[in-house]
Every structure is written in structure tokens, then in C-alpha cells.
Design a protein around this motif. Structure first.
Motif, PDB file in Angstrom:
ATOM      1  N   ASP A 136    -103.856   9.963  -1.505  1.00  0.00           N
ATOM      2  CA  ASP A 136    -104.754   9.628  -0.400  1.00  0.00           C
ATOM      3  C   ASP A 136    -105.589   8.391  -0.737  1.00  0.00           C
ATOM      4  OD1 ASP A 136    -106.296  10.266   2.145  1.00  0.00           O
ATOM      5  OD2 ASP A 136    -107.897  10.428   0.655  1.00  0.00           O
ATOM      6  N   GLU A 137    -106.076   8.346  -1.967  1.00  0.00           N
ATOM      7  CA  GLU A 137    -106.899   7.204  -2.379  1.00  0.00           C
ATOM      8  C   GLU A 137    -106.077   5.923  -2.439  1.00  0.00           C
ATOM      9  OE1 GLU A 137    -109.878  10.082  -4.996  1.00  0.00           O
ATOM     10  OE2 GLU A 137    -108.111   9.148  -5.908  1.00  0.00           O
ATOM     11  N   VAL A 138    -104.842   6.028  -2.920  1.00  0.00           N
ATOM     12  CA  VAL A 138    -103.964   4.859  -2.936  1.00  0.00           C
ATOM     13  C   VAL A 138    -103.673   4.395  -1.510  1.00  0.00           C
ATOM     14  CG1 VAL A 138    -101.672   4.017  -3.566  1.00  0.00           C
ATOM     15  CG2 VAL A 138    -102.960   5.440  -5.171  1.00  0.00           C
ATOM     16  N   GLY A 139    -103.516   5.339  -0.598  1.00  0.00           N
ATOM     17  CA  GLY A 139    -103.302   4.981   0.793  1.00  0.00           C
ATOM     18  C   GLY A 139    -104.482   4.223   1.379  1.00  0.00           C
ATOM     19  N   ARG A 140    -105.688   4.631   1.013  1.00  0.00           N
ATOM     20  CA  ARG A 140    -106.881   3.921   1.489  1.00  0.00           C
ATOM     21  C   ARG A 140    -106.950   2.510   0.914  1.00  0.00           C
ATOM     22  NH1 ARG A 140    -111.129   8.149  -0.359  1.00  0.00           N
ATOM     23  NH2 ARG A 140    -112.642   6.496   0.149  1.00  0.00           N
ATOM     24  N   ILE A 141    -106.508   2.360  -0.334  1.00  0.00           N
ATOM     25  CA  ILE A 141    -106.441   1.017  -0.917  1.00  0.00           C
ATOM     26  C   ILE A 141    -105.456   0.153  -0.135  1.00  0.00           C
ATOM     27  CG2 ILE A 141    -105.644  -0.264  -2.947  1.00  0.00           C
ATOM     28  CD1 ILE A 141    -106.870   1.993  -4.651  1.00  0.00           C
ATOM     29  N   GLU A 201    -114.206  -2.991  -1.770  1.00  0.00           N
ATOM     30  CA  GLU A 201    -114.381  -1.563  -1.496  1.00  0.00           C
ATOM     31  C   GLU A 201    -113.281  -0.721  -2.129  1.00  0.00           C
ATOM     32  OE1 GLU A 201    -116.940   0.192   0.003  1.00  0.00           O
ATOM     33  OE2 GLU A 201    -117.915  -1.756  -0.314  1.00  0.00           O
ATOM     34  N   ILE A 202    -112.168  -1.338  -2.529  1.00  0.00           N
ATOM     35  CA  ILE A 202    -111.097  -0.570  -3.170  1.00  0.00           C
ATOM     36  C   ILE A 202    -111.595   0.125  -4.432  1.00  0.00           C
ATOM     37  CG2 ILE A 202    -109.255  -2.005  -2.215  1.00  0.00           C
ATOM     38  CD1 ILE A 202    -108.931  -3.283  -5.003  1.00  0.00           C
ATOM     39  N   VAL A 203    -112.602  -0.444  -5.109  1.00  0.00           N
ATOM     40  CA  VAL A 203    -113.046   0.147  -6.373  1.00  0.00           C
ATOM     41  C   VAL A 203    -113.823   1.442  -6.153  1.00  0.00           C
ATOM     42  CG1 VAL A 203    -113.162  -2.152  -7.405  1.00  0.00           C
ATOM     43  CG2 VAL A 203    -115.269  -1.055  -6.607  1.00  0.00           C
ATOM     44  N   ARG A 204    -114.178   1.743  -4.915  1.00  0.00           N
ATOM     45  CA  ARG A 204    -115.003   2.913  -4.636  1.00  0.00           C
ATOM     46  C   ARG A 204    -114.214   4.073  -4.038  1.00  0.00           C
ATOM     47  NH1 ARG A 204    -118.202  -1.588  -3.149  1.00  0.00           N
ATOM     48  NH2 ARG A 204    -119.967  -1.844  -4.592  1.00  0.00           N
ATOM     49  N   VAL A 205    -112.906   3.919  -3.884  1.00  0.00           N
ATOM     50  CA  VAL A 205    -112.154   4.987  -3.223  1.00  0.00           C
ATOM     51  C   VAL A 205    -112.107   6.254  -4.069  1.00  0.00           C
ATOM     52  CG1 VAL A 205    -110.739   3.337  -1.921  1.00  0.00           C
ATOM     53  CG2 VAL A 205    -109.883   4.260  -4.083  1.00  0.00           C
ATOM     54  N   GLY A 206    -112.254   6.114  -5.381  1.00  0.00           N
ATOM     55  CA  GLY A 206    -112.226   7.295  -6.243  1.00  0.00           C
ATOM     56  C   GLY A 206    -113.467   8.158  -6.126  1.00  0.00           C
ATOM     57  N   GLY A 207    -114.539   7.590  -5.594  1.00  0.00           N
ATOM     58  CA  GLY A 207    -115.766   8.356  -5.377  1.00  0.00           C
ATOM     59  C   GLY A 207    -116.333   8.940  -6.653  1.00  0.00           C
ATOM     60  N   SER A 208    -116.946  10.095  -6.504  1.00  0.00           N
ATOM     61  CA  SER A 208    -117.671  10.707  -7.621  1.00  0.00           C
ATOM     62  C   SER A 208    -116.791  11.601  -8.493  1.00  0.00           C
ATOM     63  CB  SER A 208    -118.843  11.534  -7.081  1.00  0.00           C
ATOM     64  OG  SER A 208    -118.366  12.569  -6.227  1.00  0.00           O
ATOM     65  N   ARG A 209    -115.524  11.725  -8.178  1.00  0.00           N
ATOM     66  CA  ARG A 209    -114.674  12.628  -8.961  1.00  0.00           C
ATOM     67  C   ARG A 209    -114.139  11.979 -10.242  1.00  0.00           C
ATOM     68  NH1 ARG A 209    -109.257  12.807  -9.032  1.00  0.00           N
ATOM     69  NH2 ARG A 209    -108.098  11.161  -7.983  1.00  0.00           N
ATOM     70  N   MET A 210    -114.474  10.701 -10.438  1.00  0.00           N
ATOM     71  CA  MET A 210    -114.005  10.000 -11.638  1.00  0.00           C
ATOM     72  C   MET A 210    -115.044   8.974 -12.058  1.00  0.00           C
ATOM     73  SD  MET A 210    -111.096   7.441 -10.029  1.00  0.00           S
ATOM     74  CE  MET A 210    -110.091   8.824  -9.519  1.00  0.00           C
ATOM     75  N   GLY A 211    -114.887   8.437 -13.253  1.00  0.00           N
ATOM     76  CA  GLY A 211    -115.795   7.418 -13.743  1.00  0.00           C
ATOM     77  C   GLY A 211    -115.579   6.087 -13.058  1.00  0.00           C
ATOM     78  N   GLY A 212    -116.564   5.213 -13.190  1.00  0.00           N
ATOM     79  CA  GLY A 212    -116.453   3.898 -12.581  1.00  0.00           C
ATOM     80  C   GLY A 212    -115.292   3.095 -13.120  1.00  0.00           C
ATOM     81  N   SER A 213    -114.999   3.244 -14.402  1.00  0.00           N
ATOM     82  CA  SER A 213    -113.858   2.551 -14.990  1.00  0.00           C
ATOM     83  C   SER A 213    -112.547   3.053 -14.389  1.00  0.00           C
ATOM     84  CB  SER A 213    -113.850   2.747 -16.504  1.00  0.00           C
ATOM     85  OG  SER A 213    -112.719   2.140 -17.091  1.00  0.00           O
ATOM     86  N   SER A 214    -112.404   4.376 -14.293  1.00  0.00           N
ATOM     87  CA  SER A 214    -111.184   4.953 -13.718  1.00  0.00           C
ATOM     88  C   SER A 214    -110.979   4.469 -12.296  1.00  0.00           C
ATOM     89  CB  SER A 214    -111.274   6.480 -13.728  1.00  0.00           C
ATOM     90  OG  SER A 214    -111.481   6.976 -15.022  1.00  0.00           O
TER      91      SER A 214
END
Length: 301
Positions: A286-291, A242-255
């Protein structure tokens, strides 16, 4: 060379000014070897190969091959758009002393299956090393059929495949149809137990950078036929993925995906800087914290 087991596609740590961080790369290699992996794959998708200059690719090759010193096989991605460009990467990788080559179908140009066959045959003939096909239709817009793969295997042009197509039916066709020695490796982090149950030989997991021990344990459970334990470990890794999804829709899947792997490695103290190559969007605090919370839940912090 029949590859089996866990073969992580090694991330490429970068410095804040976007150069290869060789010291962090060495620590990452040691982290993977300590986790018990069976081989290493550099210059693949998780390595950000599409973003690296030729000079940076060479730094990665020399750093990893030199540090590993033959402890495990090192495979090198020779990924580029067309055969002449790939052959130049083949020459450099062979000079660096790698154990095998990994190539996709040609891309950007629109190709015919016969041209793809010529591509792989030429790489095998010129490289003098085992060649593994990388089936990645999401990026190269061509699906490598079981017929094509098995035909090239029968000729001796291919030693195996990393299947990142997401096509489990196609994966099974390859497993059922192979006759010559041919390594079938799944590139999916989240269906490894089912791929091994079908008869796959191993896994090439990007998430294996973060938790190599988890994938090694999963493989060992499957190898001894303890499918209940394999499933339990796979489900733990699915939750970690699930860590790969913390960026959500604001960035590309690679990012999002590569940024998550690097953020996790940084939080675990393996690499100095979690930066990804331009123009990828970085994760925020915030996203790094969720990771970090997902790592803790998986027992990794």
C-alpha cells in the motif's frame, strides 16, 4: 576544489540477500549523470553507510569511481565513530581514486570542540584530499559551529561543508563569514531555493536520486536569477518529498525515507530491488502504491 551545483548522495542498491547490487548501482549512476548532476557523493546517509560492512563500502567505491571514469568528481563518506577508524576509511577511499572526503564529527564518544578540530585536521593531513565536513547533529549529536568551520577553512583543513543541521541561521553565518574558497552545500531537499538565495553553492539532496533533473533545473533557475521559476520547481519537489512520509509512525525515519527513495527508483526502473539493509522495516504494498501516485503527480511515471 570548490564544489557547486547538484551533488546527490547516491543510494546503495542491495540484492535480496543484502549484498551490494553493482549492476543496479551502475544504472543509478548513469541515471544521475544523465540528469546533469555536477558530482556524486557515495557512502553518506542516503547510501546507508551506517549499515554497510567495510567490504561493501569498498565495492561501492570501486564500482562508482570505476564507472564514472572522471566524468564528474566523486566524494566518499569516511564516516565512523572516531579518528583512527575514519583514517582507515580514508586510506581505502584514497586508494579507490576519489576526488574528496566527507566526514562528520566523531560520535558515540563525548567530544570537545578542540577534539573535533583535531579530528578534521588529522583527516586533512593524512588523506591528502579535500575534506568536506558533514554537519549532521541529529545523528552525531554535535552541531558544527560557524566559528569552527570557518577557522578550519582558513587553515586549509576544510574545503567545504554539507549542512544537514536544519539551522538556517547557522548556515547563513557560514555563508557570510567565509573568506577563503569554501563550498557551502545544503543538505535540505525542501529549502534549496532559499539556501541558494542566501549564497549557498549547491545542494546534496537524497531526493535527487529519484529526480536529479528536478534539482538540476532548480539550480539552473537560481543561477540565472529566475527566482520565481526556482520557487515553482522547489514547490514541485516539496510535494514529491512526501514519499518519505508514507511509512508513518510504524517505522523509523531512516526506514521510511531510504525505503521511499529505493521504492521510487525501483518503480522508475532504475534499480532491481528496493530492499533496505537490516534492521530497517520495509514498506508494504500500500505504501509503495502511494509512492507511485506521488511519482505520477510529479511527472516521473
Amino acid at each position: 576544489m570548490t564544489l557547486t551545483g547538484v551533488i546527490p548522495p547516491v543510494c546503495t542498491p542491495l540484492t535480496p540477500d543484502y549484498e551490494v547490487d553493482a549492476a543496479s548501482l551502475v544504472r543509478l549512476v548513469d541515471h544521475l549523470l544523465a540528469g546533469g548532476v555536477d558530482a556524486l557523493f557515495v557512502l553518506g546517509s542516503s547510501s546507508e553507510v551506517a549499515y554497510l560492512t567495510d567490504a561493501q563500502r569498498r565495492v561501492v567505491l570501486d564500482t562508482v569511481v570505476g564507472h564514472v571514469g572522471g566524468q564528474v568528481p566523486v566524494l566518499a563518506g569516511v564516516i565512523d565513530m572516531t579518528t583512527p577508524r575514519v583514517l582507515e576509511h580514508v586510506r581505502v577511499a584514497a586508494e579507490a581514486g576519489v576526488s574528496g572526503l566527507v566526514a562528520t564529527a566523531p560520535f558515540y564518544t563525548r567530544t570537545h570542540p578542540d577534539e573535533i578540530r583535531t579530528h578534521f585536521r588529522t583527516i586533512a593531513a593524512r588523506g591528502g584530499l579535500p575534506v568536506y565536513a558533514y554537519d549532521l547533529p541529529v545523528s552525531v549529536h554535535t552541531k558544527l559551529s560557524a566559528e569552527l568551520l570557518l577557522g578550519l577553512a582558513a587553515e586549509g583543513a576544510l574545503a567545504g561543508v554539507k549542512d544537514s543541521s536544519g539551522d538556517d541561521g547557522g548556515l547563513r553565518q557560514v555563508i557570510l563569514g567565509r573568506e577563503a574558497p569554501f563550498s557551502v552545500l545544503t543538505g535540505s531537499e525542501v529549502t534549496v531555493d532559499s539556501a541558494l538565495w542566501m549564497g549557498a553553492d549547491g545542494v546534496v539532496p537524497g531526493l535527487g536520486n529519484v529526480d536529479p533533473q528536478g534539482y538540476v533545473e532548480l539550480y539552473r533557475c537560481a543561477s540565472r536569477g529566475d527566482w520565481q521559476a526556482a520557487r515553482a520547481e522547489q514547490e514541485r519537489l516539496v510535494r514529491l518529498f512526501e514519499i518519505v512520509r508514507v511509512g508513518g509512525s510504524r517505522m523509523g525515519g531512516s526506514s521510511s525515507g531510504l525505503g521511499a527513495f529505493k521504492a521510487a527508483l525501483h518503480l522508475r526502473g532504475v534499480i532491481d530491488c528496493p530492499i533496505t539493509a537490516l534492521p530497517q522495516i520495509p514498506l508494504n504494498d500500500d505504501e509503495v502504491g502511494r509512492i507511485g501516485k506521488l511519482l505520477a503527480a510529479a511527472g516521473l511515471l
